[in-house]
Write a protein that holds these residues in place. Structure first.
Motif, PDB file in Angstrom:
ATOM      1  N   LEU A 128      74.999  95.009  67.236  1.00 31.45           N
ATOM      2  CA  LEU A 128      74.296  93.674  67.521  1.00 31.45           C
ATOM      3  C   LEU A 128      72.945  93.871  67.235  1.00 31.45           C
ATOM      4  O   LEU A 128      72.225  93.157  66.720  1.00 31.45           O
ATOM      5  CB  LEU A 128      74.812  93.211  68.892  1.00 31.45           C
ATOM      6  N   ASN A 129      72.511  94.880  67.568  1.00 34.69           N
ATOM      7  CA  ASN A 129      70.927  95.140  67.553  1.00 34.69           C
ATOM      8  C   ASN A 129      70.488  95.258  66.098  1.00 34.69           C
ATOM      9  O   ASN A 129      69.419  94.955  65.598  1.00 34.69           O
ATOM     10  CB  ASN A 129      70.390  96.420  68.040  1.00 34.69           C
ATOM     11  N   VAL A 130      71.533  95.525  65.242  1.00 41.84           N
ATOM     12  CA  VAL A 130      71.160  95.627  63.393  1.00 41.84           C
ATOM     13  C   VAL A 130      71.304  94.289  63.225  1.00 41.84           C
ATOM     14  O   VAL A 130      70.459  94.117  62.515  1.00 41.84           O
ATOM     15  CB  VAL A 130      71.922  96.794  62.963  1.00 41.84           C
ATOM     16  N   LEU A 131      72.433  93.661  63.647  1.00 47.03           N
ATOM     17  CA  LEU A 131      72.575  92.098  63.115  1.00 47.03           C
ATOM     18  C   LEU A 131      71.459  91.218  63.415  1.00 47.03           C
ATOM     19  O   LEU A 131      71.285  90.455  62.759  1.00 47.03           O
ATOM     20  CB  LEU A 131      74.029  91.825  63.386  1.00 47.03           C
ATOM     21  N   CYS A 132      71.087  91.463  64.764  1.00 48.76           N
ATOM     22  CA  CYS A 132      70.117  90.527  65.494  1.00 48.76           C
ATOM     23  C   CYS A 132      68.761  91.457  66.128  1.00 48.76           C
ATOM     24  O   CYS A 132      68.959  91.904  67.193  1.00 48.76           O
ATOM     25  CB  CYS A 132      70.714  89.761  66.353  1.00 48.76           C
ATOM     26  N   GLY A 150      72.168  82.683  59.360  1.00 45.04           N
ATOM     27  CA  GLY A 150      73.036  81.706  60.038  1.00 45.04           C
ATOM     28  C   GLY A 150      74.132  82.052  60.778  1.00 45.04           C
ATOM     29  O   GLY A 150      74.638  83.055  60.522  1.00 45.04           O
ATOM     30  N   GLY A 151      74.449  81.319  61.932  1.00 39.65           N
ATOM     31  CA  GLY A 151      75.806  81.513  62.721  1.00 39.65           C
ATOM     32  C   GLY A 151      74.911  82.070  64.284  1.00 39.65           C
ATOM     33  O   GLY A 151      73.722  82.557  64.149  1.00 39.65           O
ATOM     34  N   LEU A 152      75.903  82.277  65.053  1.00 44.56           N
ATOM     35  CA  LEU A 152      75.489  82.830  66.411  1.00 44.56           C
ATOM     36  C   LEU A 152      76.533  83.849  66.609  1.00 44.56           C
ATOM     37  O   LEU A 152      77.564  83.915  66.478  1.00 44.56           O
ATOM     38  CB  LEU A 152      75.634  81.547  67.671  1.00 44.56           C
ATOM     39  N   LEU A 153      75.881  84.913  67.177  1.00 41.70           N
ATOM     40  CA  LEU A 153      76.788  85.970  67.945  1.00 41.70           C
ATOM     41  C   LEU A 153      76.574  86.080  69.173  1.00 41.70           C
ATOM     42  O   LEU A 153      75.479  86.205  69.943  1.00 41.70           O
ATOM     43  CB  LEU A 153      76.172  87.176  67.097  1.00 41.70           C
ATOM     44  N   LEU A 193      78.893  92.711  56.384  1.00 41.21           N
ATOM     45  CA  LEU A 193      79.411  91.864  57.819  1.00 41.21           C
ATOM     46  C   LEU A 193      78.568  90.993  58.172  1.00 41.21           C
ATOM     47  O   LEU A 193      79.299  89.902  58.575  1.00 41.21           O
ATOM     48  CB  LEU A 193      79.465  93.086  58.805  1.00 41.21           C
ATOM     49  N   ALA A 194      77.205  90.912  58.007  1.00 36.02           N
ATOM     50  CA  ALA A 194      76.722  89.526  58.505  1.00 36.02           C
ATOM     51  C   ALA A 194      77.025  88.457  57.543  1.00 36.02           C
ATOM     52  O   ALA A 194      77.096  87.257  58.190  1.00 36.02           O
ATOM     53  CB  ALA A 194      75.212  90.026  58.026  1.00 36.02           C
ATOM     54  N   ALA A 195      77.324  88.711  56.397  1.00 38.17           N
ATOM     55  CA  ALA A 195      77.912  87.423  55.392  1.00 38.17           C
ATOM     56  C   ALA A 195      79.035  87.048  56.058  1.00 38.17           C
ATOM     57  O   ALA A 195      79.111  85.753  55.950  1.00 38.17           O
ATOM     58  CB  ALA A 195      78.162  88.055  53.818  1.00 38.17           C
ATOM     59  N   LEU A 196      79.986  87.854  56.517  1.00 34.29           N
ATOM     60  CA  LEU A 196      81.323  87.137  57.418  1.00 34.29           C
ATOM     61  C   LEU A 196      81.188  86.133  58.331  1.00 34.29           C
ATOM     62  O   LEU A 196      82.099  85.644  58.757  1.00 34.29           O
ATOM     63  CB  LEU A 196      82.166  88.420  57.444  1.00 34.29           C
ATOM     64  N   LEU A 197      79.919  86.490  59.054  1.00 34.90           N
ATOM     65  CA  LEU A 197      79.568  85.726  60.140  1.00 34.90           C
ATOM     66  C   LEU A 197      78.769  84.380  60.299  1.00 34.90           C
ATOM     67  O   LEU A 197      78.522  83.568  61.092  1.00 34.90           O
ATOM     68  CB  LEU A 197      78.727  86.630  61.372  1.00 34.90           C
ATOM     69  N   VAL A 198      78.364  84.214  58.846  1.00 35.69           N
ATOM     70  CA  VAL A 198      77.365  83.035  58.667  1.00 35.69           C
ATOM     71  C   VAL A 198      78.270  81.754  58.937  1.00 35.69           C
ATOM     72  O   VAL A 198      79.534  81.490  58.475  1.00 35.69           O
ATOM     73  CB  VAL A 198      76.897  83.070  57.018  1.00 35.69           C
ATOM     74  N   GLY A 199      77.885  80.590  59.748  1.00 30.84           N
ATOM     75  CA  GLY A 199      78.477  79.585  59.891  1.00 30.84           C
ATOM     76  C   GLY A 199      79.515  79.519  61.062  1.00 30.84           C
ATOM     77  O   GLY A 199      80.098  78.714  61.442  1.00 30.84           O
ATOM     78  N   HIS A 200      79.304  80.544  61.637  1.00 35.95           N
ATOM     79  CA  HIS A 200      80.400  80.962  62.854  1.00 35.95           C
ATOM     80  C   HIS A 200      79.546  81.209  64.137  1.00 35.95           C
ATOM     81  O   HIS A 200      78.544  81.655  64.379  1.00 35.95           O
ATOM     82  CB  HIS A 200      81.601  82.197  62.570  1.00 35.95           C
ATOM     83  N   VAL A 201      80.472  80.952  65.439  1.00 32.75           N
ATOM     84  CA  VAL A 201      80.038  81.345  66.501  1.00 32.75           C
ATOM     85  C   VAL A 201      81.057  82.685  66.948  1.00 32.75           C
ATOM     86  O   VAL A 201      82.154  82.471  67.025  1.00 32.75           O
ATOM     87  CB  VAL A 201      80.265  80.489  67.712  1.00 32.75           C
ATOM     88  N   SER A 202      80.443  83.743  66.753  1.00 33.00           N
ATOM     89  CA  SER A 202      81.196  85.100  66.608  1.00 33.00           C
ATOM     90  C   SER A 202      81.028  85.851  68.072  1.00 33.00           C
ATOM     91  O   SER A 202      80.088  85.895  68.775  1.00 33.00           O
ATOM     92  CB  SER A 202      80.980  86.052  65.483  1.00 33.00           C
ATOM     93  N   THR A 203      82.020  86.577  68.322  1.00 33.77           N
ATOM     94  CA  THR A 203      81.834  87.717  69.359  1.00 33.77           C
ATOM     95  C   THR A 203      82.423  89.192  68.730  1.00 33.77           C
ATOM     96  O   THR A 203      83.338  88.978  68.161  1.00 33.77           O
ATOM     97  CB  THR A 203      82.533  87.369  70.502  1.00 33.77           C
ATOM     98  N   LEU A 204      81.670  90.417  69.171  1.00 35.47           N
ATOM     99  CA  LEU A 204      81.983  91.840  68.776  1.00 35.47           C
ATOM    100  C   LEU A 204      82.878  91.908  69.943  1.00 35.47           C
ATOM    101  O   LEU A 204      82.655  91.594  71.105  1.00 35.47           O
ATOM    102  CB  LEU A 204      80.931  92.436  68.702  1.00 35.47           C
ATOM    103  N   SER A 205      84.089  92.602  69.727  1.00 32.06           N
ATOM    104  CA  SER A 205      84.957  92.986  70.580  1.00 32.06           C
ATOM    105  C   SER A 205      85.610  94.356  70.063  1.00 32.06           C
ATOM    106  O   SER A 205      85.858  94.536  69.073  1.00 32.06           O
ATOM    107  CB  SER A 205      86.214  92.243  70.912  1.00 32.06           C
ATOM    108  N   GLY A 206      85.559  95.309  71.262  1.00 28.24           N
ATOM    109  CA  GLY A 206      86.045  96.830  71.087  1.00 28.24           C
ATOM    110  C   GLY A 206      85.974  97.397  72.241  1.00 28.24           C
ATOM    111  O   GLY A 206      85.340  97.220  73.203  1.00 28.24           O
TER     112      GLY A 206
END
Length: 306
Positions: free
Chosen positions: A185-189, A221-224, A162-175
């Protein structure tokens, strides 16, 4: 040295561009290309132009005290109202096992597509989900054309992909509530240290404690965005005759329709969609959700023009 001479030797305020990563109580943290973070306020004329949100690219003037004044908000590539964040390039649509809400998921995907955002589909809590459901979910949305992540925030399974899919992006989790967005998000960051709300034993709905939208740096890399996700998923602005364009699998099969763009693709004579469902090229759940969203759009338009 006179006051005039002292002033002449003081450094002039510098001007640069950066990105707003936090907005709270009238103050904005701007992340500069150098990696420095500057606490800033808005110039009056900028305040009159509407809200400045996390993700906004801005022109900021840095004073001698090291603080900034935001002079201009640069043009946005996207702007989400709920959550309030700008220039997002990727939405991670999160549902959770053991019974993922595919109706909610397909609605979110349409909303994101209508705003030109790329999507990753994520099934969380796979440690509580039977393997057949996980594989069925993955096969379904990979066939649609979306990158799919299957994760467990509790065990860490699937977090790397999942983290690899977010590299280079400004991402948001939605659900929806309770799917584990804050835990993911705690695990990713890990430095985020978000408080995760208790889950009511009666309703099993998570109480998300996020109040301030922040953009957090991902280790690779990338922002969440730390946000509670889309709180409303209405299709206001999506025309009924355009809906089929916002679902990749429906769009592919519509190319074979007898009436193509003139067809609503709900089973009219000559419509290619029923056959595509029968032959397995479109999943029954996807077509069912398309029909449901189409009916909603048609009803909204009928009310508008009545």
């Amino acid at each position: 040295m006179t006051d005039l001479e002292t002033a002449a030797h003081e450094p002039e305020p510098s001007e640069t561009t950066g990105m707003v990563v936090t907005r709270q109580a009238g103050f904005y943290t701007v992340w500069l290309p150098s990696g420095q973070r500057i606490l800033s306020v808005l110039r009056g004329k900028v305040r009159k132009g509407g809200p400045v949100v996390a993700g906004d690219r801005v022109r900021v003037r840095i004073g001698q005290d090291g603080r900034g004044v935001i002079e201009e908000v640069l043009p946005r590539t996207s702007h989400l109202i709920r959550p309030p964040v700008a220039n997002v390039t990727r939405v991670v649509a999160v549902v959770a096992g053991p019974e993922p809400d595919l109706g909610w998921l397909d609605r979110l995907l349409v909303v994101a597509e209508s705003q030109g955002l790329s999507c990753v589909v994520c099934l969380n809590k796979i440690d509580r989900t039977d393997p057949e459901t996980v594989q069925s979910f993955r096969s379904l949305y990979q066939a649609v054309g979306y990158p799919v992540a299957t994760t467990s925030a509790r065990t860490g399974e699937g977090i790397g992909p999942l983290a690899a899919l977010l590299v280079g992006h400004v991402s948001t989790l939605s659900g929806p509530s309770g799917v584990g967005k804050s835990s993911l998000l705690n695990v990713l960051c890990p430095e985020a240290r978000l408080e995760v709300g208790d889950v009511s034993a009666r309703s099993q709905r998570g109480r998300h404690t996020t109040r301030v939208v922040r953009l957090l740096e991902l280790p690779d890399g990338g922002l969440l965005a730390d946000t509670p996700g889309f709180s409303r998923l209405d299709l206001e602005g999506v025309e009924a005759r355009e809906l089929w364009r916002l679902m990749p699998d429906i769009r592919r099969e519509a190319a074979h329709c007898r009436f193509k763009e003139r067809c609503l693709h709900r089973g009219e004579e000559g419509c290619a969609l029923p056959e595509a469902v029968e032959q397995g090229r479109v999943a029954p759940s996807r077509y069912r959700h398309y029909r449901r969203l189409l009916d909603e759009a048609l009803q909204r338009e009928a009310r508008r023009y009545s």
